[in-house]
Design a protein around this motif. Structure first.
Motif, PDB file in Angstrom:
ATOM      1  N   LEU A 181       1.061  -1.428  -0.298  1.00 40.21           N
ATOM      2  CA  LEU A 181      -0.027  -0.259  -0.085  1.00 40.21           C
ATOM      3  C   LEU A 181       0.572   1.112  -0.111  1.00 40.21           C
ATOM      4  N   ARG A 182       2.258   1.178  -0.175  1.00 41.04           N
ATOM      5  CA  ARG A 182       3.035   2.403   0.341  1.00 41.04           C
ATOM      6  C   ARG A 182       3.455   3.248  -1.401  1.00 41.04           C
ATOM      7  N   THR A 183       3.023   2.275  -1.598  1.00 41.14           N
ATOM      8  CA  THR A 183       3.655   2.131  -3.473  1.00 41.14           C
ATOM      9  C   THR A 183       2.359   2.170  -4.614  1.00 41.14           C
ATOM     10  N   ARG A 184       0.993   1.306  -4.268  1.00 40.77           N
ATOM     11  CA  ARG A 184       0.024   0.738  -4.845  1.00 40.77           C
ATOM     12  C   ARG A 184      -1.191   0.798  -4.423  1.00 40.77           C
ATOM     13  N   PRO A 185      -2.353   1.144  -4.887  1.00 37.47           N
ATOM     14  CA  PRO A 185      -3.592   1.563  -4.862  1.00 37.47           C
ATOM     15  C   PRO A 185      -3.803   0.123  -4.161  1.00 37.47           C
ATOM     16  N   PHE A 186      -4.747  -0.289  -3.294  1.00 38.84           N
ATOM     17  CA  PHE A 186      -6.138  -1.168  -2.731  1.00 38.84           C
ATOM     18  C   PHE A 186      -6.684  -2.346  -3.652  1.00 38.84           C
ATOM     19  N   ALA A 187      -6.778  -1.302  -4.503  1.00 40.02           N
ATOM     20  CA  ALA A 187      -7.607  -1.698  -5.481  1.00 40.02           C
ATOM     21  C   ALA A 187      -6.764  -3.407  -6.401  1.00 40.02           C
ATOM     22  N   GLU A 188      -5.324  -2.204  -6.199  1.00 41.84           N
ATOM     23  CA  GLU A 188      -4.484  -2.928  -7.328  1.00 41.84           C
ATOM     24  C   GLU A 188      -3.850  -3.975  -6.705  1.00 41.84           C
ATOM     25  N   VAL A 189      -3.828  -4.164  -5.446  1.00 42.46           N
ATOM     26  CA  VAL A 189      -3.249  -5.202  -4.264  1.00 42.46           C
ATOM     27  C   VAL A 189      -4.187  -6.120  -4.903  1.00 42.46           C
ATOM     28  N   ILE A 190      -5.639  -5.855  -4.609  1.00 44.63           N
ATOM     29  CA  ILE A 190      -6.638  -7.180  -4.793  1.00 44.63           C
ATOM     30  C   ILE A 190      -6.377  -7.609  -5.615  1.00 44.63           C
ATOM     31  N   ARG A 191      -6.370  -7.111  -6.825  1.00 44.70           N
ATOM     32  CA  ARG A 191      -7.091  -7.388  -8.202  1.00 44.70           C
ATOM     33  C   ARG A 191      -5.835  -8.434  -8.588  1.00 44.70           C
ATOM     34  N   ASP A 192      -4.392  -7.807  -8.290  1.00 47.43           N
ATOM     35  CA  ASP A 192      -3.775  -8.998  -8.525  1.00 47.43           C
ATOM     36  C   ASP A 192      -3.618 -10.514  -7.610  1.00 47.43           C
ATOM     37  N   LEU A 193      -4.063 -10.530  -6.701  1.00 45.76           N
ATOM     38  CA  LEU A 193      -4.621 -11.358  -5.049  1.00 45.76           C
ATOM     39  C   LEU A 193      -5.621 -12.519  -5.717  1.00 45.76           C
ATOM     40  N   ARG A 194      -6.444 -11.617  -6.505  1.00 43.58           N
ATOM     41  CA  ARG A 194      -7.418 -12.563  -7.239  1.00 43.58           C
ATOM     42  C   ARG A 194      -6.734 -13.644  -8.781  1.00 43.58           C
ATOM     43  N   ASN A 195      -6.365 -12.585  -9.502  1.00 42.36           N
ATOM     44  CA  ASN A 195      -5.953 -12.945 -10.354  1.00 42.36           C
ATOM     45  C   ASN A 195      -4.933 -14.330 -10.088  1.00 42.36           C
TER      46      ASN A 195
END
Length: 141
Positions: A119-133
């Motif tokens: 979260l220091r460098t990326r939006p939460f939604a992006e992190v979740i999208r990558d985890l989901r993928n």
């Protein structure tokens, strides 16, 4: 932070989510709801729907505890008409993130430390999208 300071761990996660610009973060008023936090975000809708229920655990002693918590979160998500849940933990077996055999298919498992770092460098939604993928399509971190 003490390993048994559940509310302290949860507060750190909520602060990190709010600091990352998540639209709405709601904390559960009591512990009987099956999830500690609910997040609503337009940016999450295409990937995991809304709300994303989050359960926070300070520690897992083994894979069986992870599976039990993931199944409980899955029941909470299902009973509230949701789609996906995020199980965050402070300490525990990381093998479960990369090899989630035996977990409900719509439960993401991730380290609190890794999430806060992301979260220091990326939006939460992006992190979740990558985890989901990774969860849906497989693959390592």
């Amino acid at each position: 932070m003490e390993a048994n300071d559940f509310r302290g761990v949860e507060r750190v996660v909520v602060q990190a989510l709010r600091g990352s610009g998540v639209d709405i973060v709601s904390e559960a008023p009591n512990q009987g709801l099956g999830a500690d936090i609910a997040v609503w975000s337009d940016a999450l809708q295409p990937f995991v729907g809304n709300p994303l229920l989050i359960e926070v655990k300070s520690r897992f002693r083994g894979v069986d505890e992870v599976k039990r918590a993931a199944n409980q979160l899955f029941e909470a998500v299902s009973s509230r008409g949701g789609s996906w849940g995020l199980l965050l933990y402070g300490q525990g077996p990381q093998v479960i993130e990369t090899n989630p055999k035996g977990l409900p298919p719509t439960i993401l498992v991730y380290s609190i430390v890794d999430l806060i770092d992301e979260l220091r460098t990326r939006p939460f939604a992006e992190v979740i999208r990558d985890l989901r993928n990774r969860r849906v399509h497989g693959g390592a971190r």
